[in-house]
Structure formats: structure tokens, C-alpha cells
Design an enzyme around this catalytic site. Structure first.
Site, PDB file in Angstrom:
ATOM      1  N   ARG A  58       0.837  -1.213   0.000  1.00 63.55           N
ATOM      2  CA  ARG A  58       0.000   0.000   0.000  1.00 63.55           C
ATOM      3  C   ARG A  58       0.868   1.257   0.000  1.00 63.55           C
ATOM      4  NH1 ARG A  58      -2.022   2.519   4.290  1.00 63.55           N
ATOM      5  NH2 ARG A  58      -2.072   0.687   5.631  1.00 63.55           N
ATOM      6  N   TYR A 111     -15.955  14.793 -16.303  1.00 61.33           N
ATOM      7  CA  TYR A 111     -16.472  13.425 -16.158  1.00 61.33           C
ATOM      8  C   TYR A 111     -17.465  13.408 -14.978  1.00 61.33           C
ATOM      9  CZ  TYR A 111     -16.519   8.448 -15.085  1.00 61.33           C
ATOM     10  OH  TYR A 111     -16.910   7.175 -14.809  1.00 61.33           O
ATOM     11  N   ASP A 183      -7.123  17.264 -15.688  1.00 59.20           N
ATOM     12  CA  ASP A 183      -7.415  15.873 -16.036  1.00 59.20           C
ATOM     13  C   ASP A 183      -7.030  15.714 -17.505  1.00 59.20           C
ATOM     14  OD1 ASP A 183      -8.493  13.463 -16.828  1.00 59.20           O
ATOM     15  OD2 ASP A 183     -10.321  13.666 -15.639  1.00 59.20           O
ATOM     16  N   LYS A 208      -7.795   4.272 -19.671  1.00 55.74           N
ATOM     17  CA  LYS A 208      -8.110   4.732 -21.025  1.00 55.74           C
ATOM     18  C   LYS A 208      -6.900   4.601 -21.970  1.00 55.74           C
ATOM     19  CE  LYS A 208     -12.095   5.681 -19.216  1.00 55.74           C
ATOM     20  NZ  LYS A 208     -11.971   5.328 -17.837  1.00 55.74           N
TER      21      LYS A 208
HETATM   22  N1  LCS Z   1     -11.455  11.336 -15.881  1.00 57.64           N
HETATM   23  C1  LCS Z   1     -11.989  11.150 -17.097  1.00 57.64           C
HETATM   24  C2  LCS Z   1     -11.859  12.223 -18.126  1.00 57.64           C
HETATM   25  C3  LCS Z   1     -12.681   9.972 -17.375  1.00 57.64           C
HETATM   26  O1  LCS Z   1     -13.208   9.814 -18.597  1.00 57.64           O
HETATM   27  C4  LCS Z   1     -12.798   8.990 -16.363  1.00 57.64           C
HETATM   28  C5  LCS Z   1     -13.554   7.735 -16.601  1.00 57.64           C
HETATM   29  C6  LCS Z   1     -12.224   9.223 -15.118  1.00 57.64           C
HETATM   30  C7  LCS Z   1     -11.547  10.403 -14.907  1.00 57.64           C
HETATM   31  C8  LCS Z   1     -12.297   8.205 -14.012  1.00 57.64           C
HETATM   32  O2  LCS Z   1     -11.464   7.131 -14.300  1.00 57.64           O
HETATM   33  P1  LCS Z   1     -11.672   5.616 -13.756  1.00 57.64           P
HETATM   34  O3  LCS Z   1     -11.876   5.724 -12.298  1.00 57.64           O
HETATM   35  O4  LCS Z   1     -12.862   5.063 -14.439  1.00 57.64           O
HETATM   36  O5  LCS Z   1     -10.388   4.936 -14.108  1.00 57.64           O
HETATM   37  N2  LCS Z   1     -14.379   7.761 -17.719  1.00 57.64           N
HETATM   38  C9  LCS Z   1     -15.217   6.841 -18.082  1.00 57.64           C
HETATM   39  C10 LCS Z   1     -16.079   6.974 -19.198  1.00 57.64           C
HETATM   40  O6  LCS Z   1     -16.182   7.975 -19.903  1.00 57.64           O
HETATM   41  N3  LCS Z   1     -16.735   5.851 -19.365  1.00 57.64           N
HETATM   42  O7  LCS Z   1     -16.478   4.943 -18.366  1.00 57.64           O
HETATM   43  C11 LCS Z   1     -15.467   5.509 -17.483  1.00 57.64           C
END
Ligand code: LCS
Length: 393
Positions: A58, A111, A183, A208
Site C-alpha cells: 500500500r 467526467y 485531467d 483509457k
Molecule cells: N477522468 C476522465 C476524463 C474519465 O473519462 C474517467 C472515466 C475518469 C476520470 C475516471 O477514471 P476511472 O476511475 O474510471 O479509471 N471515464 C469513463 C467513461 O467515460 N466511461 O467509463 C469511465
């Protein structure tokens, strides 16, 4: 090897890797929860922040650290903090840098969960927030306050593909004693480096483009300074938002091909966007690589390419959009983005359904908006897939 001098595609493969004792060509998965100390004195030394040593996964782990170092170098930052997900990165930043009576200013179309966790939970701890159109720099200047601790932007934004001027926001944040957090998920370090434009913290959903294979969830925070790193890292560790070593291994494997994948995805995206733009059943399309894109100058100023994300609306709104989503076969109807496979989804009922309709509409997320994440398949198959699905509308 001084990897800082290497070019981007070489850095993807070599940056941040330590000397592996057995000469393994790839970073091994240190799938362990804890690390044995050589002696009581060594154990005590490992707990001294100024000395190096692995303690407990951790807190730190060689596989995770290799990924952190790789990504910190790709973003030209001081150091990286890997997290279990992009939301783990986002909320660790919020928790570390905001407190009672702090104000938070952000892009209205971030998001969905990055916004709802602020409005539904951080407000309980006395944090106030405003979500505005940050592409309007005069509005950002007017909306920032003496008590604003964080100016938080997502550019391009999800799913409206709207850009915010990073350099201008850094100036405004710093003039007002705030820090700028970006972001950078939609661009990845391949197309945009916010820290070089004045941002203080950059973060990604590694789920992503960076991992790119839809087989791992992860996040990373990269700070410009040691001071910010020292504020965020201990908090992330205490909250237990840490990454798992196997996740780090998969993402390290994915990042190596980021440049190649992005090149192909962008080539495909340009062709698809042109096709959609000229189609009579399309009401509007937003893609930074099109001549009609209204923020083309800003795109050229701060991005090295238009990316592989687009949003559009069909004539006939959501009913027509649903028909399209139900009839594509090569593209997968799924949330997430930035992978080798093309994905299609409907933000109003899926990724951004947690936001009330009036907030979505104000942020530009209309009910008919369809989001398309372009993968690396053969372009002819993707176009044929769209043609056949459009014929059914
Ligand atoms: N920031 C952006 C711009 C994102 O598109 C997402 C997830 C996150 C943060 C959060 O990331 P995660 O915790 O899922 O790794 N976006 C998603 C979307 O557009 N569809 O499913 C997840």
C-alpha cells in the site's frame, strides 16, 4: 541511461525502469503485500522518508514504482502517485488539497463522477464548488475567488470535446493563490503535457489511452513539485487508494505502444469524423481534427494532435442514436474509452446519468449526444460498420 534525453516513443518503453537484479527485460510483477527487512535497523531505515526501501505494497512496490516513474517522466513532472482508478486519483487530490471553507472551481462538463463526488460528498465537509464553462477565460477570471484552492479543468472534456486554455488557467489560478489541476485523460501525455504549460498537478484515468487494452483500471497523479507530492502521496496511502502490482504490470505493458496506438486511432478518427460530418443524418459533430471545430487554434496551441474522441448527434435525437448504438457490430456498445477497440456510448443515460438533466444540458450534454471512441481497427471495417448501422436509421 539518462532516459530524460530520449524521444517520446523511446521514453514510453524505457523511462523510469530501475536496474532489475536478474536482468529481466520487462518489469516483474512483485505480487507481494509486504517486504522482509534485512535487520531491525534496515526496517527502521525504510521508515525514514529520506531513505529508500520497500515496506508494504500500500505504501510502495517496485512494479508500481516503475510505472510511476515512467509516467512522471512522460509528463515532465516531479513524481507520480499511482492509484486504483482514475477516480482514486481525482478524490485523493480533492482530499489532500481541499478543506473546510475551501472553494473549488471546475469545468461544467467534467467526467460525471468527478463532479458528483464534489457536489454530493465534499459539500458535506464544507467545501463549496462552482462548475462553469472554463473555455470562457473571462468567466474563469470572474468566477475564481480568494478562497478558491483548486481550479480543476478537464481538456478535452468528457463528453463535450471542449477545450480549456491550460496556460491561461494556470496564470489565473496562480494570480489568485490557487493551484491548477488538469485531467489529461482524453489526450494522454502523447498529445498534451499540462505541467509544461503551467499546471501544478496532472492526473489520468490510466484505464483509457495509457493502458489502452480495456483490461485494467488505474489512475495516476503527477505533481510538478515535491511540496505537492508530499501533500498528496501520504493521503493516498492512508486512504488506501493504491494500485495493485498486477495492474501496474498490465499498464506498463500497455503504455509502451501508446504512441503507435494513438497514431492509428487518430488516423481512423479523422476519416470517421469527415464521414460523419458529410452524412445527411448527422445533426452536428465535434472533433478537434475537423475544419469546422471552433477551437482549432487552441487545439494547435496546446495539443500535438486532435485525439481519437468525438461526440455527435443524429437528426432524430436520442431515438436515432439508440438505433445506431443497437446496430453497430464492430464498435462495442460500452462505456470507457481510449482502447484498441472502438466503443460507442450514450452519456445522458450512461456515464453522465448521475448528473441532473438541467445540469447536463447546461454543460452541453444533450440527450441525443453519442460519444464515439475510435480504436485501431481497419478503417474500412469501421466505416462499413457505420454505413450499415446508418442504413437502419
Ligand atoms: N477522468 C476522465 C476524463 C474519465 O473519462 C474517467 C472515466 C475518469 C476520470 C475516471 O477514471 P476511472 O476511475 O474510471 O479509471 N471515464 C469513463 C467513461 O467515460 N466511461 O467509463 C469511465
Amino acid at each position: 541511461m539518462d532516459t530524460k534525453k530520449l524521444n517520446f516513443d523511446t521514453k514510453l518503453i524505457h523511462a523510469g525502469h530501475y536496474d532489475e537484479p536478474f536482468g529481466s527485460a520487462t518489469v516483474p510483477i512483485y505480487q507481494t503485500s509486504t517486504f522482509a527487512f534485512k535487520s531491525a535497523e534496515h526496517g527502521a531505515q525504510c521508515f525514514d522518508n529520506n531513505k529508500k526501501g520497500y515496506i508494504y505494497t500500500r505504501i510502495n512496490n517496485p512494479t508500481i514504482e516503475a510505472l510511476e516513474n515512467n509516467l512522471a517522466e512522460l509528463e515532465n513532472g516531479y513524481a507520480g502517485i499511482a492509484t486504483a482508478s482514475g477516480m482514486g486519483a481525482c478524490t485523493s487530490i480533492y482530499m489532500a488539497l481541499l478543506g473546510k471553507d475551501a472553494h473549488f472551481l471546475s469545468t461544467s462538463s467534467v467526467y460525471g463522477p468527478s463532479r458528483s463526488v464534489m457536489e454530493n460528498h465534499f459539500n458535506r465537509f464544507g467545501v463549496s464548488s462552482d462548475f462553469i464553462d472554463t473555455s470562457d477565460i473571462e468567466l474563469v477570471k470572474k468566477s475564481i475567488r480568494p478562497d478558491t484552492h483548486i481550479l480543476f479543468i478537464e481538456t478535452p472534456s468528457n463528453p463535450t470535446i471542449q477545450l480549456t486554455d491550460i496556460e491561461a488557467c494556470a496564470q489565473i489560478a496562480h494570480d489568485n493563490g490557487a493551484i491548477l489541476v488538469v485531467d489529461n485523460t482524453f489526450s494522454s501525455p502523447c498529445l498534451q503535457n499540462p505541467l509544461d504549460m503551467g499546471a501544478d498537478v496532472v492526473f489520468h484515468s490510466l484505464t483509457k489511452f495509457i493502458n489502452g487494452h480495456a483490461d485494467a483500471v488505474g489512475g495516476i497523479i503527477i505533481t510538478k513539485t515535491k511540496e505537492l507530492y508530499d501533500k498528496i502521496r501520504p493521503l493516498m496511502i492512508s486512504m488506501g487508494c493504491n494500485m495493485d502490482p498486477h495492474q501496474a504490470y498490465l499498464i506498463l505493458r500497455g503504455v509502451k505502444t501508446l504512441g503507435l496506438r494513438m497514431e492509428r486511432s487518430q488516423q481512423n478518427a479523422k476519416r470517421i469524423a469527415q464521414w460523419l460530418e458529410s452524412h445527411p443524418k448527422v445533426e452536428w459533430i465535434k472533433y478537434p481534427g475537423l475544419g469546422s471545430y471552433t477551437q482549432k487554434d487552441l487545439m494547435k496551441k496546446q495539443m500535438r494532435g486532435p485525439g481519437a474522441m468525438m461526440s455527435f448527434e443524429l437528426k432524430g435525437g436520442i431515438e436515432a442514436g439508440a438505433k445506431l448504438m443497437n446496430n453497430v457490430k464492430v464498435a462495442t456498445l460500452a462505456v470507457s474509452l481510449g482502447g484498441v477497440e472502438t466503443l460507442i456510448q450514450h452519456p445522458a443515460s450512461m456515464t453522465h446519468s448521475g448528473l441532473p438533466k438541467e445540469i447536463r444540458e447546461k454543460a452541453g450534454i444533450s440527450d441525443g449526444l453519442v460519444r464515439y471512441s475510435v480504436g485501431i481497427e481497419d478503417i474500412n471495417d469501421l466505416l462499413k460498420d457505420l454505413e450499415e448501422a446508418f442504413d437502419k436509421i
